[in-house]
Design an enzyme around this catalytic site. Structure first.
Site, short mmCIF file in Angstrom:
data_model
loop_
_atom_site.label_atom_id
_atom_site.label_comp_id
_atom_site.label_asym_id
_atom_site.label_seq_id
_atom_site.Cartn_x
_atom_site.Cartn_y
_atom_site.Cartn_z
N HIS A 1 -18.76 -14.62 -16.61
CA HIS A 1 -17.40 -14.22 -15.99
C HIS A 1 -16.79 -15.33 -15.10
O HIS A 1 -15.75 -15.63 -15.12
CB HIS A 1 -18.02 -13.52 -14.32
CG HIS A 1 -17.49 -13.42 -13.58
ND1 HIS A 1 -16.33 -12.76 -13.88
CD2 HIS A 1 -17.68 -13.76 -12.02
CE1 HIS A 1 -15.84 -12.46 -11.96
NE2 HIS A 1 -16.35 -12.72 -11.44
N HIS B 1 -22.41 -4.85 -7.72
CA HIS B 1 -22.36 -5.40 -9.51
C HIS B 1 -23.47 -6.50 -10.13
O HIS B 1 -23.17 -7.07 -9.44
CB HIS B 1 -21.26 -5.39 -9.93
CG HIS B 1 -20.08 -6.16 -9.29
ND1 HIS B 1 -19.51 -6.87 -8.11
CD2 HIS B 1 -19.89 -7.63 -10.06
CE1 HIS B 1 -19.19 -7.71 -8.10
NE2 HIS B 1 -19.75 -8.37 -8.40
N GLU C 1 -23.81 -8.84 -6.41
CA GLU C 1 -23.16 -8.97 -5.10
C GLU C 1 -23.29 -7.31 -4.52
O GLU C 1 -23.00 -6.21 -5.48
CB GLU C 1 -21.51 -9.18 -5.80
CG GLU C 1 -22.10 -10.81 -6.62
CD GLU C 1 -20.39 -12.09 -6.86
OE1 GLU C 1 -20.71 -12.74 -6.10
OE2 GLU C 1 -19.80 -10.97 -7.56
N1 LIG Z 1 -12.07 -10.27 -9.61
C1 LIG Z 1 -11.95 -11.07 -10.13
C2 LIG Z 1 -10.40 -10.89 -9.77
C3 LIG Z 1 -10.23 -12.34 -10.12
C4 LIG Z 1 -11.43 -13.20 -9.40
C5 LIG Z 1 -11.94 -12.99 -8.96
C6 LIG Z 1 -13.05 -11.80 -9.26
C7 LIG Z 1 -13.94 -11.62 -9.17
O1 LIG Z 1 -14.60 -11.18 -9.12
C8 LIG Z 1 -14.77 -12.50 -8.68
C9 LIG Z 1 -16.47 -12.61 -7.73
N2 LIG Z 1 -17.08 -13.84 -7.39
C10 LIG Z 1 -16.72 -11.56 -8.17
O2 LIG Z 1 -17.99 -12.39 -9.29
O3 LIG Z 1 -17.53 -10.68 -8.73
ZN LIG Z 2 -19.54 -13.33 -8.69
ZN LIG Z 3 -19.14 -9.78 -9.75
#
Ligand SMILES: Nc1ccccc1C(=O)C[C@H](N)C(=O)O
Ligand SMILES: [Zn+2]
Ligand SMILES: [Zn+2]
Length: 208
Positions: free
Chosen positions: A58, A52, A171
């Protein structure tokens, strides 16, 4: 012409998600028998499951949403580099490589070896790398990891610094079999108007 190679995680009901996040589910919510003509599926998922992209919203309430992102970032030439067994991803790890003019950089770390489980730790991107990459022309950074920051990070300094330097984030790639080199990449986000992230089907094709 070389063939396109899929570098995306498969989305099935067993896919690993970020701890505590919405599980992935696909089900037929309106079956052939019920509708009289076709199976109609329903997908429930976090915007950050599998392969993704992150939109700046975000990690920044004033940041761009998925629909605001330039689609040209996600399609075009890309360099794949291999950094096995690194503790972090910084200037030191990359400075032996010539990245001049590379717009899209995909880093294969092999650090998420068992994708059936969420990793306990990953090599984080050092925030200082962002300026270094942007000076060389990088505008998209992709990794075979679920985050560019340490998994327990609350500051998300790499996410913020990459964005500040104009570098967009991809990612959860699958690069296990991919040799370093120059490719074409397509990893387009969906036209989600409000979203903070989007699943992508990421594919590459060897150049030349
Ligand atoms: N899904 C989450 C739920 C809670 C806290 C972080 C995430 C993330 O996804 C962070 C990750 N760095 C991301 O961008 O995919
Ligand atoms: Zn991320
Ligand atoms: Zn992400």
């Amino acid at each position: 012409m070389n063939k396109w190679i899929d570098i995306s995680q498969r989305l099935d009901n067993n896919i690993t998600v970020w701890p505590g996040d919405t599980p992935f589910s696909y089900r037929v919510s309106w079956s052939m028998e019920e509708s009289g003509s076709c199976n109609v599926g329903e997908i429930t998922m976090s915007a950050h499951t599998g392969t993704h992209i992150d939109a700046p919203y975000h990690f920044d309430n004033d940041g761009k949403r998925v629909i605001d992102l330039d689609i040209n970032l996600y399609i075009g030439p890309a360099r794949v580099v291999h950094l096995p067994n690194v503790a972090k991803i910084g200037v030191k790890e990359l400075n032996s490589l010539d990245l001049e003019g590379v717009e899209r950089l995909l880093i294969r770390t092999d650090a998420w070896s068992d994708r059936r489980a969420f990793p306990s730790s990953i090599p984080p991107v050092e925030p200082e790398l962002a300026a270094y990459l942007s000076e060389r022309g990088v505008r998209l950074l992709g990794l075979d990891l679920p985050s560019v920051d340490e998994l327990d990070s609350k500051e998300l300094s790499a996410h913020h610094e990459l964005t500040r330097c104009g570098i967009h984030i991809l990612e959860g790639l699958v690069l296990d079999e991919v040799e370093p080199g120059d490719y074409e990449l397509a990893a387009l986000p969906l036209p989600l108007v409000e979203a903070d992230g989007s699943p992508v089907r990421a594919v590459i094709r060897k150049l030349g």
